[in-house]
Design a protein around this motif. Structure first.
Motif, PDB file in Angstrom:
ATOM      1  N   HIS A  78       0.653  -1.186  -0.191  1.00 42.56           N
ATOM      2  CA  HIS A  78      -0.136   0.632   0.262  1.00 42.56           C
ATOM      3  C   HIS A  78       0.758   1.194   0.165  1.00 42.56           C
ATOM      4  O   HIS A  78       1.967   1.293   0.767  1.00 42.56           O
ATOM      5  CB  HIS A  78      -1.070   0.174   1.201  1.00 42.56           C
ATOM      6  CG  HIS A  78      -2.157   1.343   1.375  1.00 42.56           C
ATOM      7  ND1 HIS A  78      -1.862   2.375   0.664  1.00 42.56           N
ATOM      8  CD2 HIS A  78      -3.428   1.044   1.142  1.00 42.56           C
ATOM      9  CE1 HIS A  78      -2.708   2.768   0.886  1.00 42.56           C
ATOM     10  NE2 HIS A  78      -3.976   2.079   0.845  1.00 42.56           N
ATOM     11  N   SER A  79       0.435   2.009  -0.760  1.00 43.46           N
ATOM     12  CA  SER A  79       1.517   3.075  -1.105  1.00 43.46           C
ATOM     13  C   SER A  79       1.274   3.606   0.130  1.00 43.46           C
ATOM     14  O   SER A  79       2.873   4.816   0.551  1.00 43.46           O
ATOM     15  CB  SER A  79       1.024   4.240  -1.844  1.00 43.46           C
ATOM     16  OG  SER A  79      -0.251   4.528  -1.455  1.00 43.46           O
ATOM     17  N   GLY A  80       0.964   3.990   1.491  1.00 43.19           N
ATOM     18  CA  GLY A  80       0.761   4.874   2.753  1.00 43.19           C
ATOM     19  C   GLY A  80       1.587   3.833   3.525  1.00 43.19           C
ATOM     20  O   GLY A  80       1.923   4.129   4.821  1.00 43.19           O
ATOM     21  N   LEU A  81       1.740   2.334   2.669  1.00 47.82           N
ATOM     22  CA  LEU A  81       2.828   1.890   4.180  1.00 47.82           C
ATOM     23  C   LEU A  81       3.868   1.022   3.497  1.00 47.82           C
ATOM     24  O   LEU A  81       3.949   0.054   3.507  1.00 47.82           O
ATOM     25  CB  LEU A  81       2.016   0.903   4.801  1.00 47.82           C
ATOM     26  CG  LEU A  81       0.488   1.414   5.626  1.00 47.82           C
ATOM     27  CD1 LEU A  81      -0.349   0.190   5.959  1.00 47.82           C
ATOM     28  CD2 LEU A  81       0.891   2.064   6.864  1.00 47.82           C
ATOM     29  N   TRP A  82       3.858   1.846   2.812  1.00 47.92           N
ATOM     30  CA  TRP A  82       5.712   1.360   2.217  1.00 47.92           C
ATOM     31  C   TRP A  82       6.779   0.621   2.451  1.00 47.92           C
ATOM     32  O   TRP A  82       7.670   1.703   3.514  1.00 47.92           O
ATOM     33  CB  TRP A  82       5.763   2.620   1.156  1.00 47.92           C
ATOM     34  CG  TRP A  82       6.694   2.038  -0.091  1.00 47.92           C
ATOM     35  CD1 TRP A  82       7.901   1.682  -0.944  1.00 47.92           C
ATOM     36  CD2 TRP A  82       5.830   1.353  -1.317  1.00 47.92           C
ATOM     37  NE1 TRP A  82       8.305   1.057  -2.366  1.00 47.92           N
ATOM     38  CE2 TRP A  82       6.738   1.050  -1.997  1.00 47.92           C
ATOM     39  CE3 TRP A  82       4.246   1.018  -1.508  1.00 47.92           C
ATOM     40  CZ2 TRP A  82       6.679   0.497  -3.702  1.00 47.92           C
ATOM     41  CZ3 TRP A  82       3.937   0.455  -2.845  1.00 47.92           C
ATOM     42  CH2 TRP A  82       4.868   0.294  -3.889  1.00 47.92           C
ATOM     43  N   PRO A  83       7.496   0.029   2.264  1.00 49.52           N
ATOM     44  CA  PRO A  83       8.621  -0.517   2.901  1.00 49.52           C
ATOM     45  C   PRO A  83      10.069   0.195   2.553  1.00 49.52           C
ATOM     46  O   PRO A  83       9.780   1.101   2.333  1.00 49.52           O
ATOM     47  CB  PRO A  83       9.044  -1.959   1.943  1.00 49.52           C
ATOM     48  CG  PRO A  83       7.840  -2.219   1.449  1.00 49.52           C
ATOM     49  CD  PRO A  83       6.716  -1.047   1.342  1.00 49.52           C
TER      50      PRO A  83
END
Ligand code: N01
Length: 547
Positions: free
Chosen positions: A175-180
């Motif tokens: 998810h863009s908002g929880l990017w590694p």
């Protein structure tokens, strides 16, 4: 010696258990709130869920993440020294550069000793008898504070992908908002990007350069303008810094909080087609979105005026994208330009000319399910090694609703907001004393240069707390009437514009079941600031204050 003791006393962290102000969130808003409230002599402490400061800029590490407002503007203005010392390497800073800046601010203003990381606030409860908030962290730690400042951000609760079959997918998904934090290498992979909002528009050109093949699953086409990013022009930076204080004052008299774009006075329909086109061409070449939003006074108000710009951008898309069928799909026709967040890109439309990029229309053939090997739409299965969800956030209310906020003997905030958020000035909520929200629903925050609004909100809150101190008052809360009138005003202003015509996150349309309420105040930062200042000058008109 005494002097040294005084310094070391000042350097001590605020006691975690009992403080004056609990600040929830360690992004740009939380950090400035801490700095400003400390300046009043209050004990304040920031509670941040992440393992570092930065908020949105800490979490959103997807490829291409950068600010779409020029960085010389997208900076704190409270310290001219900070502004003068800092050098932005590019016209629009990347996420790592902005995060570096935020960390610099945390160090420079000695903020870290009062920031508690890895701490998610689970609940906040107010007792009228003691006028104190008790906050509880997920780990069970309790904090009591006289005031609570919610610096929780507007785009900080990622929309959870709820696609059927996702758990069966054998590839990787993000998810863009929880990017590694270590990034993702898509080399040689078949990648699917779901969504075509501001985030996807930034990531698509970069993922396309890496992936073996990129499939973009588009439900609604979006308007995007070229950002024209470039290395920082030293001469421009010098001129900017030379007029810095004046620019900060000018920003206050604008709609969006960005100087150099005074509130327009001319209608798009009052000029010849030739003149309009010349202006649009100039703006297109100059890059960025603020110029377009400020070009004519009816751009966001009158359908015909808006269509002159929308048509211009559609023509540009058709001239860039070689395949006419793809160009048609990319040319938005179902909402006025600017009624959704206007995007700024680098090579977005050009990317669709690559052989390894396929645009998939999931409006006509919706995504049915994620399969172990990829994704199936009504017409076809696409084999994918990885999926990047750029499907947005539970915007504006998500982060606040995640915390169980309530007043003893009263209703919970989540209950009060069941039919949509209600605030007074976007700053406070009737029935919830001593709780302030920074750039909340009902404020112009997300419709402005965020840092401009953050500073204005925090300064207003700081003045309010100073007022309470001076007068020996224990609490402040909005009158119900004042809140109702503000909510009506926010709606009236929005209804006079084209904004509500779009299915955007401004109305919660991206979250199934979320009530459709237009959340931001779109009367502009100048009008809003005047209103806030007037209310304060009238002894906090519309608020109940007491001992
Ligand atoms: O999220 P969005 P975002 N099937 O909600 C699609 C800020 N920001 O993360 O439009 C298929 O805008 C959805 O489709 P639709 C900025 O304020 C700032 O891109 O609902 N598609 C849409 O295309 C921005 O506005 C910067 O039909 C689905 C996309 O996902 C805000 O963040 C950079 C779907 C979501 O777009 C949010 O942007 C980036 C489904 N089931 C972001 N569900 C700066 O530069 C959703 N979509 C500062």
């Amino acid at each position: 010696m005494a002097q040294l003791e005084a310094v070391s006393e000042r350097r001590k962290p605020a006691s975690a258990a009992q403080i004056d102000v609990a600040i929830v969130g360690g992004g740009l808003a939380g950090l400035y709130a801490l700095h400003r409230l400390r300046g009043l002599g209050l004990t304040a402490r920031v509670y941040e869920a992440g393992s570092g400061v930065g908020g949105t800029w800490f979490w959103n590490r997807y490829p291409g993440a950068r600010c779409d407002i020029e960085s010389l503007e997208y900076s704190y203005s409270f310290s001219e020294e900070l502004q003068n010392d800092w050098t932005w390497p590019e016209r629009y800073a990347t996420q790592p550069a902005i995060l570096e800046y935020i960390n610099h601010v945390a160090d420079r203003f000695d903020l870290r000793r009062d920031i508690q990381l890895n701490t998610r606030i689970a609940s906040a409860s107010y007792a009228r008898a003691t006028h104190r908030w008790t906050l509880e962290t997920r780990e069970g730690e309790r904090i009591t504070a006289r005031f609570c400042v919610m610096a929780t951000g507007n785009l900080s609760t990622p929309r959870v992908p709820d696609f059927k079959g996702l758990e069966t997918f054998q590839g990787q998904w993000y998810h863009s908002g929880l990017w590694p934090h270590d990034g993702v290498d898509f080399t040689g992979q078949r990648v699917g990007v779901i969504g075509t909002g501001s985030t996807a528009i930034q990531m698509i050109p970069l993922i396309a350069q890496q992936a073996q093949h990129l499939f973009v699953f588009q439900r609604t086409a979006n308007f995007s303008l070229p950002a024209r990013n470039a290395p920082m022009d030293p001469e421009r930076e010098r001129r900017h810094k030379a007029r810095y204080a004046q620019r900060v004052r000018e920003a206050r008299e604008t709609g969006f909080g960005v100087p150099g774009y005074p509130i327009p006075t001319q209608s798009a329909l009052a000029v010849s087609e030739e003149e309009r086109r010349r202006k649009y061409e100039e703006l297109w070449e100059a890059g960025g979105t603020i110029g377009f939003l400020n070009c004519y006074n009816d751009f966001l108000v009158d359908e015909k005026a808006n269509e002159t710009a929308a048509g211009f951008v559609r023509e540009k898309i058709r001239s860039i994208v070689r395949d006419p069928a793809v160009a048609e799909l990319l040319a938005p026709k179902d909402h006025p330009i600017g009624s959704k967040r206007l995007c700024a890109d680098t090579n977005y439309y050009e990317t669709y000319n690559r052989d390894n990029v396929t645009l998939v229309d999931v409006k006509s053939a919706p995504i049915e399910e994620i399969t172990p090997r990829g994704l199936r739409t009504a017409g076809q299965e696409y084999e994918l090694d990885a999926i990047a969800f750029a499907i947005g956030f539970d915007a504006m209310t998500g982060a606040l609703r995640e915390i169980d906020i309530r007043v003893e003997g009263g209703e919970a905030l989540a209950e009060k907001w069941l039919a949509g958020p209600r605030t007074y000035l976007g700053l406070m909520v009737a029935g919830f004393p001593n709780m302030f929200v920074i750039t909340g629903p009902g404020s112009p925050g997300v419709k402005s240069q965020m840092i401009h609004s953050i500073e204005q909100h925090v300064d207003w809150i700081a003045d309010c707390l100073a007022h309470l101190q001076t007068k020996g008052l224990a609490f402040i809360e909005p009158e119900q009437d004042a809140e109702d009138r503000w909510v009506s005003h926010v709606n009236e202003v929005a209804d006079a514009t084209l904004y509500p015509r779009a299915n955007s996150w401004y109305v919660g349309a991206n979250i199934p079941g979320k009530p459709r309420v237009f959340m931001p105040y779109v009367g502009g930062v100048a009008a809003y600031r005047r209103k806030c200042d007037e209310i304060a000058a009238q002894g906090y008109k519309g608020f109940l204050l007491g001992r």
